[in-house]
Write an enzyme that holds these catalytic residues in place. Structure first.
Site, mmCIF file in Angstrom:
data_model
loop_
_atom_site.group_PDB
_atom_site.id
_atom_site.type_symbol
_atom_site.label_atom_id
_atom_site.label_comp_id
_atom_site.label_asym_id
_atom_site.label_seq_id
_atom_site.Cartn_x
_atom_site.Cartn_y
_atom_site.Cartn_z
ATOM 1 C CD GLU A 209 -2.696 1.579 2.605
ATOM 2 O OE1 GLU A 209 -3.516 0.632 2.700
ATOM 3 O OE2 GLU A 209 -2.255 2.326 3.208
ATOM 4 C CB THR B 65 -4.355 5.556 0.535
ATOM 5 O OG1 THR B 65 -3.617 6.838 0.518
ATOM 6 C CG2 THR B 65 -3.968 4.492 1.349
ATOM 7 C CE1 TYR B 66 -10.158 9.494 -4.710
ATOM 8 C CE2 TYR B 66 -11.729 9.690 -3.031
ATOM 9 C CZ TYR B 66 -11.405 10.198 -4.190
ATOM 10 O OH TYR B 66 -12.093 10.822 -4.936
ATOM 11 C CB ALA C 238 -10.787 12.308 4.404
ATOM 12 N N GLY D 107 -15.224 5.241 3.809
ATOM 13 C CA GLY D 107 -14.360 6.504 4.235
ATOM 14 C C GLY D 107 -14.803 6.829 5.677
ATOM 15 C CB ALA E 98 -17.668 -0.368 2.019
ATOM 16 C CG HIS F 282 -15.306 0.317 11.854
ATOM 17 N ND1 HIS F 282 -15.933 1.329 12.464
ATOM 18 C CD2 HIS F 282 -14.789 0.867 10.727
ATOM 19 C CE1 HIS F 282 -15.809 2.494 11.590
ATOM 20 N NE2 HIS F 282 -15.149 2.027 10.608
ATOM 21 C CG ASP G 290 -16.122 -5.406 13.263
ATOM 22 O OD1 ASP G 290 -16.425 -4.379 12.781
ATOM 23 O OD2 ASP G 290 -16.103 -5.770 14.642
HETATM 24 P P1 FAD Z 1 -18.318 -0.139 5.943
HETATM 25 O O1 FAD Z 1 -17.857 -1.628 5.377
HETATM 26 O O2 FAD Z 1 -19.310 0.508 4.970
HETATM 27 O O3 FAD Z 1 -18.648 -0.161 7.563
HETATM 28 C C1 FAD Z 1 -18.828 0.940 8.072
HETATM 29 C C2 FAD Z 1 -19.801 0.841 9.207
HETATM 30 O O4 FAD Z 1 -21.009 0.720 8.392
HETATM 31 C C3 FAD Z 1 -19.827 -0.195 10.109
HETATM 32 O O5 FAD Z 1 -20.196 0.185 11.373
HETATM 33 C C4 FAD Z 1 -20.635 -1.427 9.428
HETATM 34 O O6 FAD Z 1 -21.113 -2.347 10.479
HETATM 35 C C5 FAD Z 1 -21.736 -0.622 8.697
HETATM 36 N N1 FAD Z 1 -22.243 -1.207 7.745
HETATM 37 C C6 FAD Z 1 -21.708 -1.599 6.357
HETATM 38 N N2 FAD Z 1 -22.110 -2.282 5.599
HETATM 39 C C7 FAD Z 1 -23.647 -2.251 6.129
HETATM 40 C C8 FAD Z 1 -24.856 -2.568 5.612
HETATM 41 N N3 FAD Z 1 -24.800 -3.337 4.553
HETATM 42 N N4 FAD Z 1 -25.673 -2.707 6.258
HETATM 43 C C9 FAD Z 1 -25.702 -2.058 7.614
HETATM 44 N N5 FAD Z 1 -24.523 -1.327 8.159
HETATM 45 C C10 FAD Z 1 -23.493 -1.669 7.377
HETATM 46 N N6 FAD Z 1 -10.039 5.525 4.354
HETATM 47 C C11 FAD Z 1 -9.748 6.429 3.496
HETATM 48 O O7 FAD Z 1 -10.401 7.567 3.439
HETATM 49 N N7 FAD Z 1 -9.196 6.468 2.554
HETATM 50 C C12 FAD Z 1 -8.353 4.911 2.237
HETATM 51 O O8 FAD Z 1 -7.768 4.900 1.285
HETATM 52 C C13 FAD Z 1 -8.616 3.981 3.221
HETATM 53 N N8 FAD Z 1 -8.070 3.022 3.222
HETATM 54 C C14 FAD Z 1 -8.330 1.912 3.919
HETATM 55 C C15 FAD Z 1 -7.568 0.662 3.637
HETATM 56 C C16 FAD Z 1 -8.036 -0.203 4.336
HETATM 57 C C17 FAD Z 1 -7.202 -1.623 4.387
HETATM 58 C C18 FAD Z 1 -8.597 -0.200 5.620
HETATM 59 C C19 FAD Z 1 -8.842 -1.509 6.471
HETATM 60 C C20 FAD Z 1 -9.360 0.920 6.075
HETATM 61 C C21 FAD Z 1 -9.029 1.985 4.771
HETATM 62 N N9 FAD Z 1 -9.570 3.544 5.297
HETATM 63 C C22 FAD Z 1 -9.367 4.231 4.319
HETATM 64 C C23 FAD Z 1 -10.490 3.585 6.493
HETATM 65 C C24 FAD Z 1 -12.043 3.299 6.239
HETATM 66 O O9 FAD Z 1 -12.452 4.151 5.286
HETATM 67 C C25 FAD Z 1 -12.755 3.527 7.710
HETATM 68 O O10 FAD Z 1 -12.336 2.528 8.579
HETATM 69 C C26 FAD Z 1 -14.128 3.818 7.565
HETATM 70 O O11 FAD Z 1 -14.670 4.190 8.808
HETATM 71 C C27 FAD Z 1 -14.879 2.203 7.349
HETATM 72 O O12 FAD Z 1 -14.759 1.885 5.989
HETATM 73 P P2 FAD Z 1 -15.438 0.770 5.517
HETATM 74 O O13 FAD Z 1 -15.119 0.439 4.251
HETATM 75 O O14 FAD Z 1 -14.855 -0.460 6.358
HETATM 76 O O15 FAD Z 1 -16.953 0.864 5.906
#
Ligand code: FAD
Length: 332
Positions: A22, A53-54, A56, A113, A132, A181, A190
């Site tokens: 990364e 990465t991307y 905020a 994000g 996501a 998370h 999770d």
């Molecule tokens: P999600 O999977 O959407 O989860 C977030 C919350 O929503 C959780 O509490 C989950 O339980 C809930 N949720 C998810 N799906 C559902 C559903 N279908 N129904 C109901 N609730 C749901 N951030 C950046 O800004 N830029 C980056 O480049 C970046 N790279 C990262 C790379 C990695 C490997 C990791 C682990 C994290 C990275 N992050 C980055 C951080 C990330 O954006 C944050 O941790 C963010 O708070 C959660 O992102 P997520 O994609 O896991 O969210």
């Protein structure tokens, strides 16, 4: 070099264990110049992919794309673009995905994000896409629509035929959190979230960094029991200074690795601290690979030496020889 949908297919006795890196987009022109050299160093041993990465709220759209384009044109490594959906409308998110696809990027890490600094609690900051999972679906939908347009009959004067299209498949990775998370209500949430992302079309998960093998292995077991079948690639970062370890613990809320922390804080030599961090990452890697991890994804901090030393220690590559670019050294 296409990334396998299932890296473990490569991890048999005769095939090598896949690894990936990364990077983050450079913040200054000088850092960009150094980064090109770092990318070449990281590309040399043949990683499966390099992710970028991307920032905020899309703050690094241009600079992320520039790094991805460099990887695409100047190396044979597959570039993988992190994308987030915070604050975007459906229209903007569509346009963003199209822009990356147009640039030739076909592998993504779809993320929700984090809230912008100062945002109030709750999910009001999100925009049209709430998670996501929704971004995973959107990426697949945009790609399908593009492929359909590409096969429409052309309007040439001769009334020409269909434009051939390879319908290149996009690969969409998602994040996973072995220790939960920060806003999760428990490990079940999770795992459920990861399962929802798989159902939406994710092809691989990459984990938040962690410092204890049992945390990753227990999470993978729990995910498998719940029906997660996509590979869960462990994300690892060699903590090469005490300051960096503290910063990472603060940002991620991960459980403190007591022994590593004690040794880093006891040492006053930067070289020794670096060796301690690499040594810890090597033994963590060996433990999780022995436990079935499908590969290693290394957070580089835009520096090549420590991560290549980890891969060397694990026995995946030959020892790196060239020194780190001096202007890439970070204070943390
Ligand atoms: P999600 O999977 O959407 O989860 C977030 C919350 O929503 C959780 O509490 C989950 O339980 C809930 N949720 C998810 N799906 C559902 C559903 N279908 N129904 C109901 N609730 C749901 N951030 C950046 O800004 N830029 C980056 O480049 C970046 N790279 C990262 C790379 C990695 C490997 C990791 C682990 C994290 C990275 N992050 C980055 C951080 C990330 O954006 C944050 O941790 C963010 O708070 C959660 O992102 P997520 O994609 O896991 O969210």
């Amino acid at each position: 070099m296409p990334a396998p949908d299932n890296p473990s297919e490569n991890a048999g006795s005769s095939a090598r264990i896949p690894f990936s890196f990364e990077l983050f987009p450079p913040r200054t022109p000088a850092a960009a110049q150094s980064l090109w050299g770092t990318i070449q160093q990281l590309a040399a041993p043949g990683p499966e992919f390099m992710s970028v990465t991307y920032g905020a709220n899309g703050s690094s759209r241009e600079s992320s794309l520039e790094v991805l384009r460099y990887i695409l044109s100047e190396t044979s490594v597959l570039p993988l673009a992190h994308l987030t959906c915070v604050g975007s409308s459906h229209f903007e998110a569509n346009r963003l995905v199209r822009e990356f696809l147009d640039a030739g990027i076909t592998s993504f890490l779809a993320l929700r994000g984090d809230p912008p600094r100062g945002a109030v609690e709750g999910d009001h900051f999100l925009g049209d896409l709430g998670s996501a999972s929704e971004l995973v679906q959107l990426i697949h939908r945009v790609q399908t629509e593009r492929a359909q347009y590409a096969t429409l009959p052309s309007r040439s004067a001769s009334g020409g035929g269909a434009i051939p299209s390879s319908r290149q498949k996009v690969r969409v990775a998602v994040a996973a959190f072995p220790n939960g998370h920060p806003r999760s209500k428990g490990s079940n949430q999770d795992v459920d979230t990861l399962l929802a992302k798989q159902v939406s079309g994710a092809t691989i998960a990459i984990t938040q960094l962690f410092f204890h093998a049992e945390d990753y292995l227990a999470f993978v077991d729990q995910a498998h029991v719940a029906g997660v079948t996509i590979p869960i690639l462990p994300g690892l970062m060699p903590a090469t200074t005490a300051t960096r370890l503290e910063r990472i613990l603060e940002l991620t809320g991960e459980r403190r690795p007591e022994e590593l922390s004690r040794r880093l804080h006891a040492s006053e030599s930067t070289d020794e601290q670096s060796d301690i961090g690499v040594e810890h990452a090597v033994s963590l890697s060996l433990e999780i690979l022995a436990g079935g991890a499908p590969g290693l994804h290394l957070y580089t901090f835009n520096q090549h030496r420590a991560v290549l030393s980890v891969l060397d220690g694990v026995g995946l590559i030959a020892r790196p020889t060239s020194p780190e670019s001096p202007n890439l050294k970070e204070s943390a």
